[in-house]
Design a protein around this motif. Structure first.
Motif, PDB file in Angstrom:
ATOM      1  N   ASN A   1       0.849  -1.188   0.000  1.00 44.91           N
ATOM      2  CA  ASN A   1       0.000   0.000   0.000  1.00 44.91           C
ATOM      3  C   ASN A   1       0.890   1.245   0.000  1.00 44.91           C
ATOM      4  OD1 ASN A   1      -1.702   2.219   1.061  1.00 44.91           O
ATOM      5  ND2 ASN A   1      -3.216   0.602   1.298  1.00 44.91           N
ATOM      6  N   PRO A   2       0.708   2.169  -0.965  1.00 48.38           N
ATOM      7  CA  PRO A   2       1.591   3.340  -1.041  1.00 48.38           C
ATOM      8  C   PRO A   2       1.597   4.175   0.241  1.00 48.38           C
ATOM      9  CG  PRO A   2       0.279   3.143  -3.043  1.00 48.38           C
ATOM     10  CD  PRO A   2      -0.262   2.145  -2.071  1.00 48.38           C
ATOM     11  N   MET A   3       0.466   4.261   0.927  1.00 45.17           N
ATOM     12  CA  MET A   3       0.433   5.036   2.167  1.00 45.17           C
ATOM     13  C   MET A   3       1.378   4.436   3.202  1.00 45.17           C
ATOM     14  SD  MET A   3      -0.706   5.172   5.518  1.00 45.17           S
ATOM     15  CE  MET A   3      -1.986   3.934   5.649  1.00 45.17           C
ATOM     16  N   VAL A   4       1.384   3.111   3.306  1.00 42.44           N
ATOM     17  CA  VAL A   4       2.235   2.437   4.295  1.00 42.44           C
ATOM     18  C   VAL A   4       3.698   2.496   3.874  1.00 42.44           C
ATOM     19  CG1 VAL A   4       2.739   0.219   5.396  1.00 42.44           C
ATOM     20  CG2 VAL A   4       0.364   0.930   5.053  1.00 42.44           C
ATOM     21  N   SER A   5       3.957   2.267   2.596  1.00 40.67           N
ATOM     22  CA  SER A   5       5.347   2.168   2.150  1.00 40.67           C
ATOM     23  C   SER A   5       6.036   3.516   2.026  1.00 40.67           C
ATOM     24  CB  SER A   5       5.411   1.432   0.809  1.00 40.67           C
ATOM     25  OG  SER A   5       4.687   2.124  -0.178  1.00 40.67           O
ATOM     26  N   ARG A   6       5.246   4.622   1.851  1.00 40.27           N
ATOM     27  CA  ARG A   6       5.890   5.910   1.563  1.00 40.27           C
ATOM     28  C   ARG A   6       5.477   7.057   2.476  1.00 40.27           C
ATOM     29  NH1 ARG A   6       4.183   5.768  -4.794  1.00 40.27           N
ATOM     30  NH2 ARG A   6       4.954   3.668  -5.247  1.00 40.27           N
ATOM     31  N   HIS A   7       4.344   6.931   3.168  1.00 42.17           N
ATOM     32  CA  HIS A   7       3.806   8.100   3.847  1.00 42.17           C
ATOM     33  C   HIS A   7       3.501   7.837   5.324  1.00 42.17           C
ATOM     34  CE1 HIS A   7       3.564  10.018  -0.045  1.00 42.17           C
ATOM     35  NE2 HIS A   7       2.855   8.996  -0.505  1.00 42.17           N
ATOM     36  N   THR A   8       4.454   7.262   6.013  1.00 41.87           N
ATOM     37  CA  THR A   8       4.310   7.077   7.442  1.00 41.87           C
ATOM     38  C   THR A   8       5.687   7.041   8.088  1.00 41.87           C
ATOM     39  OG1 THR A   8       3.474   5.601   9.173  1.00 41.87           O
ATOM     40  CG2 THR A   8       4.265   4.565   7.172  1.00 41.87           C
ATOM     41  N   ASP A   9       5.747   7.443   9.349  1.00 39.15           N
ATOM     42  CA  ASP A   9       7.002   7.342  10.087  1.00 39.15           C
ATOM     43  C   ASP A   9       7.084   6.050  10.876  1.00 39.15           C
ATOM     44  OD1 ASP A   9       5.000   7.989  11.833  1.00 39.15           O
ATOM     45  OD2 ASP A   9       6.078   9.593  12.873  1.00 39.15           O
ATOM     46  N   LEU A  10       6.110   5.158  10.714  1.00 34.42           N
ATOM     47  CA  LEU A  10       6.183   3.840  11.333  1.00 34.42           C
ATOM     48  C   LEU A  10       7.194   2.978  10.583  1.00 34.42           C
ATOM     49  CD1 LEU A  10       2.358   3.235  11.864  1.00 34.42           C
ATOM     50  CD2 LEU A  10       4.047   3.754  13.646  1.00 34.42           C
ATOM     51  N   PRO A  11       7.841   2.029  11.247  1.00 37.33           N
ATOM     52  CA  PRO A  11       8.876   1.226  10.585  1.00 37.33           C
ATOM     53  C   PRO A  11       8.285   0.282   9.537  1.00 37.33           C
ATOM     54  CG  PRO A  11       8.460   0.384  12.797  1.00 37.33           C
ATOM     55  CD  PRO A  11       7.703   1.673  12.685  1.00 37.33           C
ATOM     56  N   ILE A  12       8.944   0.189   8.390  1.00 40.60           N
ATOM     57  CA  ILE A  12       8.536  -0.726   7.327  1.00 40.60           C
ATOM     58  C   ILE A  12       9.731  -1.586   6.927  1.00 40.60           C
ATOM     59  CG2 ILE A  12       6.724   0.795   6.448  1.00 40.60           C
ATOM     60  CD1 ILE A  12       8.671   1.629   4.229  1.00 40.60           C
ATOM     61  N   ASN A  13       9.433  -2.729   6.305  1.00 40.41           N
ATOM     62  CA  ASN A  13      10.512  -3.614   5.865  1.00 40.41           C
ATOM     63  C   ASN A  13      10.883  -3.308   4.413  1.00 40.41           C
ATOM     64  OD1 ASN A  13       8.592  -4.775   4.206  1.00 40.41           O
ATOM     65  ND2 ASN A  13       8.554  -6.750   5.227  1.00 40.41           N
ATOM     66  N   PRO A  14      11.892  -3.989   3.845  1.00 36.15           N
ATOM     67  CA  PRO A  14      12.309  -3.685   2.468  1.00 36.15           C
ATOM     68  C   PRO A  14      11.219  -3.865   1.424  1.00 36.15           C
ATOM     69  CG  PRO A  14      14.017  -4.937   3.603  1.00 36.15           C
ATOM     70  CD  PRO A  14      12.836  -4.915   4.514  1.00 36.15           C
ATOM     71  N   ARG A  15      10.184  -4.647   1.717  1.00 37.04           N
ATOM     72  CA  ARG A  15       9.093  -4.840   0.759  1.00 37.04           C
ATOM     73  C   ARG A  15       8.014  -3.778   0.876  1.00 37.04           C
ATOM     74  NH1 ARG A  15       6.281 -10.092   1.265  1.00 37.04           N
ATOM     75  NH2 ARG A  15       6.755  -9.966   3.488  1.00 37.04           N
ATOM     76  N   GLY A  16       8.203  -2.822   1.791  1.00 32.83           N
ATOM     77  CA  GLY A  16       7.221  -1.759   1.956  1.00 32.83           C
ATOM     78  C   GLY A  16       6.080  -2.118   2.874  1.00 32.83           C
ATOM     79  N   LEU A  17       6.207  -3.213   3.629  1.00 34.12           N
ATOM     80  CA  LEU A  17       5.180  -3.641   4.567  1.00 34.12           C
ATOM     81  C   LEU A  17       5.508  -3.170   5.976  1.00 34.12           C
ATOM     82  CD1 LEU A  17       4.669  -7.333   3.364  1.00 34.12           C
ATOM     83  CD2 LEU A  17       3.347  -5.304   2.717  1.00 34.12           C
ATOM     84  N   LEU A  18       4.469  -2.980   6.768  1.00 32.45           N
ATOM     85  CA  LEU A  18       4.630  -2.549   8.149  1.00 32.45           C
ATOM     86  C   LEU A  18       5.374  -3.618   8.943  1.00 32.45           C
ATOM     87  CD1 LEU A  18       3.531   0.010   9.651  1.00 32.45           C
ATOM     88  CD2 LEU A  18       1.680  -1.451  10.481  1.00 32.45           C
ATOM     89  N   THR A  19       6.395  -3.216   9.681  1.00 35.41           N
ATOM     90  CA  THR A  19       7.124  -4.152  10.535  1.00 35.41           C
ATOM     91  C   THR A  19       6.315  -4.398  11.806  1.00 35.41           C
ATOM     92  OG1 THR A  19       9.251  -3.353   9.696  1.00 35.41           O
ATOM     93  CG2 THR A  19       9.270  -4.580  11.776  1.00 35.41           C
ATOM     94  N   VAL A  20       5.915  -5.648  12.007  1.00 36.69           N
ATOM     95  CA  VAL A  20       5.007  -5.995  13.101  1.00 36.69           C
ATOM     96  C   VAL A  20       5.584  -7.163  13.888  1.00 36.69           C
ATOM     97  CG1 VAL A  20       2.672  -6.814  13.646  1.00 36.69           C
ATOM     98  CG2 VAL A  20       3.001  -5.172  11.821  1.00 36.69           C
ATOM     99  N   ARG A  21       5.380  -7.118  15.204  1.00 35.84           N
ATOM    100  CA  ARG A  21       5.794  -8.222  16.069  1.00 35.84           C
ATOM    101  C   ARG A  21       4.742  -9.340  16.018  1.00 35.84           C
ATOM    102  NH1 ARG A  21       8.035  -6.045  21.423  1.00 35.84           N
ATOM    103  NH2 ARG A  21       6.259  -7.192  22.262  1.00 35.84           N
ATOM    104  N   ALA A  22       5.071 -10.461  16.640  1.00 34.83           N
ATOM    105  CA  ALA A  22       4.147 -11.590  16.647  1.00 34.83           C
ATOM    106  C   ALA A  22       2.869 -11.285  17.426  1.00 34.83           C
ATOM    107  CB  ALA A  22       4.825 -12.825  17.229  1.00 34.83           C
ATOM    108  N   ASP A  23       2.936 -10.318  18.353  1.00 37.25           N
ATOM    109  CA  ASP A  23       1.715  -9.946  19.095  1.00 37.25           C
ATOM    110  C   ASP A  23       0.949  -8.824  18.400  1.00 37.25           C
ATOM    111  OD1 ASP A  23       3.280  -7.732  19.583  1.00 37.25           O
ATOM    112  OD2 ASP A  23       3.487  -8.071  21.732  1.00 37.25           O
TER     113      ASP A  23
END
Length: 459
Positions: A267-289
């Motif tokens: 999603n372009p909003m997630v991959s380019r327009h947020t200060d939350l951490p993302i991975n190299p594929r442009g996805l949100l970095t999320v823990r198992a919880d």
């Protein structure tokens, strides 16, 4: 009261908000959900929508009807600024505006991956939303009506040629259902020969349905080819300019309908327009919880799930593996999101997401399907019945379950509706085609005109 803001009302977002409404105490937190569409799309029903087996509205679950305690905001979130705890919303009309929050849940979903192939942007249509499924069905029905009025030749062949690009679940199910519709439809057109139908499925890999093992995938290819389909493996589309499809295996043909189902992109909003951490594929970095961040560096008050999040797959032996972006995971992650958010609000520890697959099931057309769970493989009518049974149980709310069952029962009695409503996509055409506008009534004749109008109504 804390404000919990949910970005996106798809699978994960809808279920998170729905379950939060049930779990939160009165006054414990207020919910806000932002989405450009007023409904959740139940995507496994889209192939049946395009085949006419399900009414389009029955594949959509209304936010407003089922989220009674949530403030619904129509618009697309274009930016998440977690440092300021605000999101920027672009509404359907009017200027952008900001919304503040205490806790953000990012479930914006993914978008269709569109490659830079000449002609795709101008000719192809996706299969991720209800309106796309409806348009595909109406275009096929309209093409049959047009072809029936033509003599055999290149234009008629073009109208009866359909191309699906992408051999994942979405593409194969849509392809199989539309092939089933076309095969039954041609019997109602004595002007057409069934041999004139040309259905092409193009897949860049050496197999289709990566969610099942090799042999079931090969069985699906054989099954489709027995029904007259052309399956092009290890092949990609070189060009589709003006509907002329050129494939890397040398095949060329004109196709009136091109459906693009080559998978998901970030999603372009997630991959380019947020200060939350993302991975190299442009996805949100999320823990198992499902909290955003890593075990070493969690991000407070931020959660994520669904197709836009890289959720660790704790059931996989591969290091760094993430959960498959499918409906099974999105629904269960949405439910766990609600539990974990409530747990943290009340001072408890959240639980990790662990889900063992229930297997894979796909429809390949009316009365045809495939199911696999580990080494167990079921094909044909039993698998198709399993597909319908599973999804009528899985679609949220009893209201939707009853509606879907009713339309299926009606279809068994009377068959599928084969009326094209393509004209609804251009509702003003009939109005504008009505001829020259009448001259305005002169002011001095207005009283007489009103009397005549009343007399006409009385008649």
């Amino acid at each position: 009261m804390k404000t919990i803001l949910v970005v996106g009302g798809g699978y994960a977002g809808f279920y998170a908000a729905w379950k939060l409404e049930k779990r939160l105490r009165r006054g414990e937190a207020q919910l806000v959900l932002v989405d450009p569409r007023p409904y959740m799309t139940y995507q496994p029903f889209l192939p049946e929508v395009l085949a006419g087996s399900i009414e389009a509205r029955h594949a959509a679950v209304s936010h407003r009807r089922h989220l009674r305690r949530t403030r619904l905001v129509a618009g697309a979130v274009t930016m998440v600024d977690h440092a300021r705890k605000t999101v920027t919303v672009r509404p359907p009309a009017g200027p952008d505006f900001e919304l503040g929050y205490d806790i953000v849940v990012v479930t914006a979903g993914a978008v269709t991956r569109r490659l830079a192939v000449p002609g795709v942007a101008e000719r192809a249509i996706g299969l991720k939303h209800v309106e796309e499924a409806v348009a595909i069905r109406d275009r096929l029905l309209t093409a049959f009506d047009q072809a029936a009025g033509l003599e055999p030749g290149p234009l008629r062949r073009r109208l009866l040629t359909v191309t699906f690009v992408g051999g994942g679940f979405s593409g194969v199910e849509g392809f199989g259902e539309l092939l089933s519709l076309a095969t039954s439809l041609v019997r109602t057109y004595p002007e057409l020969d069934p041999g004139e139908l040309a259905f092409h499925l193009v897949e860049v890999q050496d197999r289709i349905l990566p969610e099942v093992t090799d042999e079931p995938g090969a069985w699906v290819v054989r099954s489709l080819e027995k029904r007259g389909a052309h399956v092009h493996l290890n092949t990609h589309v070189v060009s589709s300019t003006d509907g002329h499809v050129v494939l890397s295996d040398g095949a060329e043909f004109d196709s009136e309908l091109i459906v693009w189902t080559t998978g998901n992109a970030a999603n372009p909003m997630v991959s380019r327009h947020t200060d939350l951490p993302i991975n190299p594929r442009g996805l949100l970095t999320v823990r198992a919880d499902l909290r955003v961040g890593t075990d070493a560096e969690p991000v407070p008050d931020a959660w994520g799930a669904g197709d836009d999040a890289a959720v660790p797959d704790l059931t996989s032996s591969l290091p760094g593996a993430t959960t498959v972006p499918n409906a099974q995971n999105a629904v269960r992650q949405g439910k766990l999101l609600a539990k974990n958010i409530v747990a943290t609000l009340r001072g408890r520890e959240p639980k990790q997401y662990v889900h063992h697959s229930l297997g894979s099931v796909a429809t390949l057309g009316l009365g045809r399907g495939i199911f696999q769970y580990r080494r167990l493989v079921i094909t044909g009518l039993p698998a198709w019945l399993m597909h319908r049974g599973y999804h009528v149980l899985a679609v949220p709310t009893w209201e939707r379950k009853v509606r879907v069952l009713a339309i299926w029962l009606t279809g068994l009695l009377f068959g599928r509706d084969i009326v094209s409503l393509a004209s609804v996509q251009h509702p003003r055409d009939a109005f504008l085609a009505g001829g020259e506008p009448d001259r305005p009534v002169p002011a001095q004749s207005s009283a007489t005109g009103n009397v005549d109008d009343l007399a006409g109504r009385a008649l």
